[in-house]
Design an enzyme around this catalytic site. Structure first.
Site, PDB file in Angstrom:
ATOM      1  N   ASP A  49       0.831  -1.195   0.000  1.00 32.07           N
ATOM      2  CA  ASP A  49       0.000   0.000   0.000  1.00 32.07           C
ATOM      3  C   ASP A  49       0.878   1.263   0.000  1.00 32.07           C
ATOM      4  OD1 ASP A  49       0.062  -1.438   2.731  1.00 32.07           O
ATOM      5  OD2 ASP A  49       0.081   0.697   3.207  1.00 32.07           O
ATOM      6  N   GLY A  66       3.145   3.439  -4.787  1.00 35.23           N
ATOM      7  CA  GLY A  66       3.312   3.898  -6.157  1.00 35.23           C
ATOM      8  C   GLY A  66       2.661   2.982  -7.178  1.00 35.23           C
ATOM      9  N   LEU A  67       1.914   1.985  -6.709  1.00 33.59           N
ATOM     10  CA  LEU A  67       1.241   1.071  -7.641  1.00 33.59           C
ATOM     11  C   LEU A  67      -0.244   1.412  -7.727  1.00 33.59           C
ATOM     12  CD1 LEU A  67       2.995  -2.176  -6.424  1.00 33.59           C
ATOM     13  CD2 LEU A  67       3.429  -0.956  -8.547  1.00 33.59           C
ATOM     14  N   SER A 127      -2.519   1.844  -5.175  1.00 28.08           N
ATOM     15  CA  SER A 127      -3.448   1.095  -4.348  1.00 28.08           C
ATOM     16  C   SER A 127      -4.719   1.922  -4.158  1.00 28.08           C
ATOM     17  CB  SER A 127      -2.822   0.758  -3.001  1.00 28.08           C
ATOM     18  OG  SER A 127      -2.136   1.861  -2.487  1.00 28.08           O
ATOM     19  N   ALA A 147      -6.379   3.806  -6.365  1.00 28.53           N
ATOM     20  CA  ALA A 147      -7.351   3.560  -7.441  1.00 28.53           C
ATOM     21  C   ALA A 147      -7.915   2.145  -7.322  1.00 28.53           C
ATOM     22  CB  ALA A 147      -6.704   3.752  -8.808  1.00 28.53           C
ATOM     23  N   ASP A 162      -4.748   5.963 -13.492  1.00 27.33           N
ATOM     24  CA  ASP A 162      -4.749   4.824 -12.575  1.00 27.33           C
ATOM     25  C   ASP A 162      -6.008   3.969 -12.713  1.00 27.33           C
ATOM     26  OD1 ASP A 162      -2.459   6.041 -11.671  1.00 27.33           O
ATOM     27  OD2 ASP A 162      -3.407   6.941  -9.927  1.00 27.33           O
TER      28      ASP A 162
HETATM   29  C1  GLA Z   1      -0.300   9.151  -9.761  1.00 28.91           C
HETATM   30  C2  GLA Z   1      -1.591   9.820 -10.211  1.00 28.91           C
HETATM   31  C3  GLA Z   1      -1.853   9.571 -11.697  1.00 28.91           C
HETATM   32  C4  GLA Z   1      -0.637   9.917 -12.548  1.00 28.91           C
HETATM   33  C5  GLA Z   1       0.614   9.289 -11.960  1.00 28.91           C
HETATM   34  C6  GLA Z   1       1.884   9.764 -12.647  1.00 28.91           C
HETATM   35  O1  GLA Z   1      -0.417   7.771  -9.805  1.00 28.91           O
HETATM   36  O2  GLA Z   1      -2.664   9.321  -9.440  1.00 28.91           O
HETATM   37  O3  GLA Z   1      -2.995  10.280 -12.103  1.00 28.91           O
HETATM   38  O4  GLA Z   1      -0.509  11.303 -12.703  1.00 28.91           O
HETATM   39  O5  GLA Z   1       0.771   9.585 -10.576  1.00 28.91           O
HETATM   40  O6  GLA Z   1       1.898   9.356 -13.956  1.00 28.91           O
END
Ligand code: GLA
Length: 424
Positions: free
Chosen positions: A139, A142-143, A145, A147, A190
């Site tokens: 969590d 950067g993946l 989580s 969304a 995302d």
């Molecule tokens: C986050 C944001 C996305 C996008 C990425 C970078 O994940 O939620 O909307 O901007 O960063 O690409």
């Protein structure tokens, strides 16, 4: 193969059993939303400016087991976070409910946000009783989580209320959760990945027109029949810094800088009535007027225009099954995030520099926003373990303090592409 390893039948059975115990209902009534994490190999930080992005999911993510409530009550537990979340779907109308959530139960804001979003267009009568569980250790990394979680709640509430909602509508509902309810000015990359992805395909989304397509590659990640040199696996390496984007001002600041740059360029070109986002600036305006931008705004704009070019070239490489060429563009994209978008923190930059040199790595970049979290790489299928060991060893040398606090077996993960979110 990509879809087969997660969730396992055992994980689904466990979830059904626990929700059945929590709700007092039969395990056969329990449904489970499987909502995968996303990666964005090319097209970083251009979604909020209406750019074209590429994305896919991995075969790890969030599970939400639930039964529809008999009334409007929502009752949720998390396997990662403390506190029970209880509210009534009748009561969630505005962001006011966000402020009321106690510190322990902030994690429930995504569920409240889902109700807030759905109620802009749908009639929601029933709540759910459920348990949510993210893949261990992933969590705020950067993946996306967030969304995956937002989409999971949307699908569960829709199922409980017998609603038939298309993926494009859910992309918009998730945008309402993040942009309006939680106040993050992010784009739609995302949730588009989570809702649209299909195993073996790259999802390509035009974030201005919302037109998308799924581009199959002749090279499946782990296909035994493909040329050995072109098969790939996905490597995810953690920096050890976990922070939600909603609590980091850096993300929204960069979005505003892109808008300022768009404003200056549109004004210089005599087109100041258009919305100030960079997709409204034709590349020839940019070339003609970039000298008028302040140095930091010029860098943000350079990232946007060069990233769009990399996505275009990357899609061609993907279609041709040329993973090494695709990977090279990923690493160039990573460099632009460091030099032009300036969103990498020192540990993430170290990680990127190590990953570029790791054996068998075709290409690498920060995953997600890049302020914290992880780096992702496409790596030769036969060298994945060697690359993972190399990254772990070198990162421990450069960041002993951070890595000292991390579990060794969670530092680098080898995984494969996944499918889209669904209810099972
Ligand atoms: C986050 C944001 C996305 C996008 C990425 C970078 O994940 O939620 O909307 O901007 O960063 O690409």
């Amino acid at each position: 193969m990509g879809d087969m390893c997660w969730p396992s039948e055992f994980q689904l059975q466990e979830m059904r059993k626990q929700v059945s115990e929590l709700s007092g209902r039969d395990a056969k009534e329990v449904r489970v939303v499987v909502s995968p994490f996303r990666i964005c190999p090319l097209g970083a930080h251009i979604d909020h400016q209406g750019g074209v992005v590429s994305a896919m999911t991995i075969n790890k993510g969030v599970l939400l087991g639930f039964v529809p409530s008999v009334d409007s009550q929502v009752f949720l537990r998390s396997r990662q976070f403390k506190g029970d979340v209880r509210f009534s779907v009748d009561k969630v109308q505005s962001k006011a409910h966000l402020e009321q959530a106690t510190e322990d139960c902030q994690w429930g804001n995504y569920a409240r946000g889902a109700i807030y979003a759905l109620k802009t267009k749908q009639r929601i009568m029933k709540g759910i009783t459920g348990i949510i569980c993210g893949f261990d250790g992933l969590d705020s990394s950067g993946l996306s989580s967030s969304a995956a979680v937002g989409v999971a709640y949307l699908l569960a509430f829709e199922c409980a209320n017998n609603l038939n909602v298309s993926p494009l509508e859910n992309i918009e509902y998730d945008r309402l959760i993040e942009n309006e309810y939680l106040g993050l000015k992010n784009g739609i990359l995302d949730q588009s990945a989570v809702l649209l992805s299909s195993y073996g395909c790259l999802t390509c989304m035009n974030c201005k027109s919302k037109e998308y397509n799924l581009i199959p590659s002749p090279v499946l990640a782990t296909d035994q029949k493909a040329e050995k040199n072109d098969r790939y696996r996905i490597l995810i390496a953690f920096s050890g810094i976990q922070q939600c984007l909603t609590t980091n001002p850096g993300y929204n600041r960069r979005v505003s800088e892109c808008q300022e740059a768009a404003s200056v360029l549109l004004k210089a070109a005599g087109n100041k009535n258009l919305d100030p986002i960079l997709c409204n600036v034709p590349p020839e305006y940019y070339e003609a007027h970039k000298g008028e931008l302040d140095p930091h705004l010029a860098k943000r704009a350079e990232h946007y225009f060069s990233e769009n070019r990399r996505v275009r070239k990357g899609l061609e490489a993907w279609r041709a099954g040329n993973i090494p060429a695709f990977g090279k563009l990923m690493s160039e994209s990573g460099l632009s995030s460091i030099q032009n978008y300036e969103c990498g923190s020192p540990p993430l930059i170290h990680l990127y520099e190590i990953m570029v040199k790791a054996p068998g790595v075709y290409g690498t970049r920060f995953s997600g926003a890049g302020f914290r979290g992880c780096c992702l790489a496409f790596v030769d299928v036969d060298k994945a373990s060697e690359a993972a060991a190399f990254v772990k060893k070198e990162y421990c040398k450069l960041q002993p303090e951070l890595t000292g606090k991390m579990q060794e077996d969670k530092m680098v993960l080898i995984c494969d592409a996944g499918g889209c979110a669904c209810v099972v």
